[in-house]
Motif scaffolding. Structure first.
Motif, PDB file in Angstrom:
ATOM      1  N   GLY A  35       2.108   1.037   2.755  1.00 34.87           N
ATOM      2  CA  GLY A  35       2.727   0.252   3.745  1.00 34.87           C
ATOM      3  C   GLY A  35       2.155   1.001   5.211  1.00 34.87           C
ATOM      4  N   TRP A  36       1.698   0.210   6.139  1.00 33.62           N
ATOM      5  CA  TRP A  36       1.798   1.103   7.578  1.00 33.62           C
ATOM      6  C   TRP A  36       2.887   0.490   8.389  1.00 33.62           C
ATOM      7  CZ3 TRP A  36      -1.342   4.750   8.833  1.00 33.62           C
ATOM      8  CH2 TRP A  36      -2.529   5.132   8.138  1.00 33.62           C
ATOM      9  N   PHE A  37       3.308   1.260   9.084  1.00 38.33           N
ATOM     10  CA  PHE A  37       4.502   0.930  10.045  1.00 38.33           C
ATOM     11  C   PHE A  37       4.001   1.616  11.352  1.00 38.33           C
ATOM     12  CE2 PHE A  37       7.713  -0.883   7.487  1.00 38.33           C
ATOM     13  CZ  PHE A  37       7.203  -0.314   6.025  1.00 38.33           C
ATOM     14  N   ARG A  38       4.686   1.300  12.763  1.00 38.35           N
ATOM     15  CA  ARG A  38       4.492   1.785  13.847  1.00 38.35           C
ATOM     16  C   ARG A  38       5.521   1.688  14.667  1.00 38.35           C
ATOM     17  NH1 ARG A  38       0.484  -2.765  16.935  1.00 38.35           N
ATOM     18  NH2 ARG A  38       2.025  -4.030  17.002  1.00 38.35           N
ATOM     19  N   ARG A  39       5.838   2.707  15.321  1.00 41.43           N
ATOM     20  CA  ARG A  39       6.850   2.814  16.313  1.00 41.43           C
ATOM     21  C   ARG A  39       6.459   3.092  17.740  1.00 41.43           C
ATOM     22  NH1 ARG A  39      12.413   5.866  14.675  1.00 41.43           N
ATOM     23  NH2 ARG A  39      12.590   3.923  13.378  1.00 41.43           N
ATOM     24  N   ALA A  40       6.663   2.052  18.549  1.00 37.46           N
ATOM     25  CA  ALA A  40       6.516   2.350  20.147  1.00 37.46           C
ATOM     26  C   ALA A  40       7.695   3.104  20.823  1.00 37.46           C
ATOM     27  CB  ALA A  40       6.045   1.024  20.636  1.00 37.46           C
ATOM     28  N   THR A  50       0.774  -4.136   4.642  1.00 32.66           N
ATOM     29  CA  THR A  50       0.896  -3.657   3.555  1.00 32.66           C
ATOM     30  C   THR A  50      -0.333  -3.838   2.403  1.00 32.66           C
ATOM     31  OG1 THR A  50       1.977  -5.417   2.477  1.00 32.66           O
ATOM     32  CG2 THR A  50       3.365  -3.785   3.801  1.00 32.66           C
ATOM     33  N   LEU A  51      -0.412  -3.087   1.405  1.00 33.64           N
ATOM     34  CA  LEU A  51      -1.583  -3.437   0.494  1.00 33.64           C
ATOM     35  C   LEU A  51      -0.954  -2.914  -0.880  1.00 33.64           C
ATOM     36  CD1 LEU A  51      -4.612  -3.781   0.333  1.00 33.64           C
ATOM     37  CD2 LEU A  51      -4.795  -1.561   0.516  1.00 33.64           C
ATOM     38  N   ASN A  52      -1.267  -3.651  -1.795  1.00 39.02           N
ATOM     39  CA  ASN A  52      -0.961  -3.419  -3.228  1.00 39.02           C
ATOM     40  C   ASN A  52      -1.915  -2.535  -3.909  1.00 39.02           C
ATOM     41  OD1 ASN A  52      -3.066  -5.058  -3.479  1.00 39.02           O
ATOM     42  ND2 ASN A  52      -2.341  -6.288  -5.301  1.00 39.02           N
ATOM     43  N   TRP A  53      -1.485  -2.314  -5.144  1.00 38.83           N
ATOM     44  CA  TRP A  53      -2.471  -1.438  -6.106  1.00 38.83           C
ATOM     45  C   TRP A  53      -3.931  -1.759  -5.693  1.00 38.83           C
ATOM     46  CZ3 TRP A  53      -0.950  -1.613 -12.012  1.00 38.83           C
ATOM     47  CH2 TRP A  53       0.044  -0.751 -12.140  1.00 38.83           C
ATOM     48  N   SER A  54      -4.394  -2.690  -6.251  1.00 37.51           N
ATOM     49  CA  SER A  54      -5.821  -3.160  -6.288  1.00 37.51           C
ATOM     50  C   SER A  54      -6.542  -3.437  -4.851  1.00 37.51           C
ATOM     51  CB  SER A  54      -5.921  -4.200  -7.148  1.00 37.51           C
ATOM     52  OG  SER A  54      -5.328  -5.483  -6.700  1.00 37.51           O
ATOM     53  N   GLY A  55      -5.740  -3.689  -3.908  1.00 37.51           N
ATOM     54  CA  GLY A  55      -6.142  -3.981  -2.640  1.00 37.51           C
ATOM     55  C   GLY A  55      -6.445  -5.482  -2.565  1.00 37.51           C
ATOM     56  N   SER A  61       1.487  -8.336   9.898  1.00 39.53           N
ATOM     57  CA  SER A  61       2.366  -8.848  10.781  1.00 39.53           C
ATOM     58  C   SER A  61       1.649  -9.994  11.636  1.00 39.53           C
ATOM     59  CB  SER A  61       3.043  -7.771  11.612  1.00 39.53           C
ATOM     60  OG  SER A  61       2.257  -7.091  12.604  1.00 39.53           O
ATOM     61  N   ASP A  62       2.404 -10.789  12.368  1.00 31.99           N
ATOM     62  CA  ASP A  62       1.520 -11.690  13.274  1.00 31.99           C
ATOM     63  C   ASP A  62       0.938 -11.030  14.390  1.00 31.99           C
ATOM     64  OD1 ASP A  62       4.062 -14.424  12.869  1.00 31.99           O
ATOM     65  OD2 ASP A  62       2.374 -13.741  11.484  1.00 31.99           O
ATOM     66  N   ILE A 105       2.553  -5.673  -8.833  1.00 22.70           N
ATOM     67  CA  ILE A 105       3.493  -6.859  -8.475  1.00 22.70           C
ATOM     68  C   ILE A 105       3.549  -7.734  -7.312  1.00 22.70           C
ATOM     69  CG2 ILE A 105       4.986  -6.727 -10.546  1.00 22.70           C
ATOM     70  CD1 ILE A 105       7.106  -5.402  -8.567  1.00 22.70           C
ATOM     71  N   GLY A 106       2.578  -6.710  -6.338  1.00 22.50           N
ATOM     72  CA  GLY A 106       2.532  -7.124  -4.949  1.00 22.50           C
ATOM     73  C   GLY A 106       3.149  -5.984  -3.951  1.00 22.50           C
ATOM     74  N   THR A 107       3.581  -6.145  -3.090  1.00 23.95           N
ATOM     75  CA  THR A 107       3.951  -5.188  -1.911  1.00 23.95           C
ATOM     76  C   THR A 107       5.360  -5.344  -1.556  1.00 23.95           C
ATOM     77  OG1 THR A 107       3.271  -6.714  -0.047  1.00 23.95           O
ATOM     78  CG2 THR A 107       1.551  -5.586  -0.987  1.00 23.95           C
ATOM     79  N   TYR A 108       5.518  -4.388  -0.623  1.00 14.47           N
ATOM     80  CA  TYR A 108       6.966  -4.176  -0.058  1.00 14.47           C
ATOM     81  C   TYR A 108       7.118  -4.208   1.379  1.00 14.47           C
ATOM     82  CZ  TYR A 108       7.591  -2.421  -4.593  1.00 14.47           C
ATOM     83  OH  TYR A 108       7.739  -2.136  -6.221  1.00 14.47           O
ATOM     84  N   TYR A 109       7.995  -4.819   1.821  1.00 15.93           N
ATOM     85  CA  TYR A 109       7.999  -5.527   3.455  1.00 15.93           C
ATOM     86  C   TYR A 109       9.136  -4.789   4.145  1.00 15.93           C
ATOM     87  CZ  TYR A 109       5.449  -9.148   0.904  1.00 15.93           C
ATOM     88  OH  TYR A 109       4.433  -9.768   0.525  1.00 15.93           O
ATOM     89  N   THR A 110       9.848  -3.945   3.782  1.00 14.33           N
ATOM     90  CA  THR A 110      10.872  -3.184   4.487  1.00 14.33           C
ATOM     91  C   THR A 110      10.719  -1.680   4.402  1.00 14.33           C
ATOM     92  OG1 THR A 110      12.564  -3.026   2.976  1.00 14.33           O
ATOM     93  CG2 THR A 110      12.449  -5.178   4.457  1.00 14.33           C
ATOM     94  N   ALA A 111      11.084  -1.058   5.438  1.00 13.78           N
ATOM     95  CA  ALA A 111      10.949   0.743   5.437  1.00 13.78           C
ATOM     96  C   ALA A 111      11.816   1.109   4.319  1.00 13.78           C
ATOM     97  CB  ALA A 111      11.330   0.921   6.870  1.00 13.78           C
ATOM     98  N   GLU A 112      13.047   0.435   4.179  1.00 15.54           N
ATOM     99  CA  GLU A 112      13.815   0.982   3.224  1.00 15.54           C
ATOM    100  C   GLU A 112      13.229   1.018   1.598  1.00 15.54           C
ATOM    101  OE1 GLU A 112      15.711   0.082   6.810  1.00 15.54           O
ATOM    102  OE2 GLU A 112      14.482  -1.180   5.297  1.00 15.54           O
TER     103      GLU A 112
END
Length: 127
Positions: A35-40, A50-55, A61-62, A105-112
């Motif tokens: 996952g890529w996150f950012r903090r301003a 986010t990106l899964n195994w295979s891409g 985000s919108d 199985i996909g990706t994850y969406y929260t930092a935790e």
């Protein structure tokens, strides 16, 4: 211990492009969801995408959809964040995060949900 190292940040004018890289020091990198996150400044950390195994499965985000693209090269243990049409509001510290997944199985969406983090790289977009 898994280490993630980002690179490619810098100063760019609005409308320009940058490509960030996230390189991992782990043999099983192909089984990591990234996952890529950012903090301003003064804002909460935000999921960029986010990106899964295979891409083959991505989420954006919108605020970046249509402008940013995440890809991976498992042979190089690297995930890329291509950022086009940059805006001043994209200014932030960008960090990549990883989590091992035994199944694609996909990706994850929260930092935790992520276990490993890079140190971050600054992206500054001038108007």
């Amino acid at each position: 211990q898994v280490q993630l190292v980002e690179s490619g940040g810098g100063l760019v004018q609005a409308g320009g492009s940058l490509r960030l890289s996230c390189t991992a020091s782990v043999v099983t990198f192909s089984r990591y969801v990234i996952g890529w996150f950012r903090r301003a400044p003064g804002k909460e950390r935000e999921l960029v995408g986010t990106l899964n195994w295979s891409g083959g499965s991505t989420y954006y985000s919108d605020s970046v959809k249509g402008r940013f693209t995440i890809t991976r090269d498992n042979a190089k243990n690297t995930v890329y964040l291509q950022m086009n049409s940059l805006k001043p509001e994209d200014t932030a510290v960008y960090s990549c995060a990883g989590r091992y997944s035994p199944y694609d199985i996909g990706t994850y969406y929260t930092a935790e949900e992520y276990d490993y983090w890079g140190q971050g790289t600054q992206v500054t977009v001038s108007s």
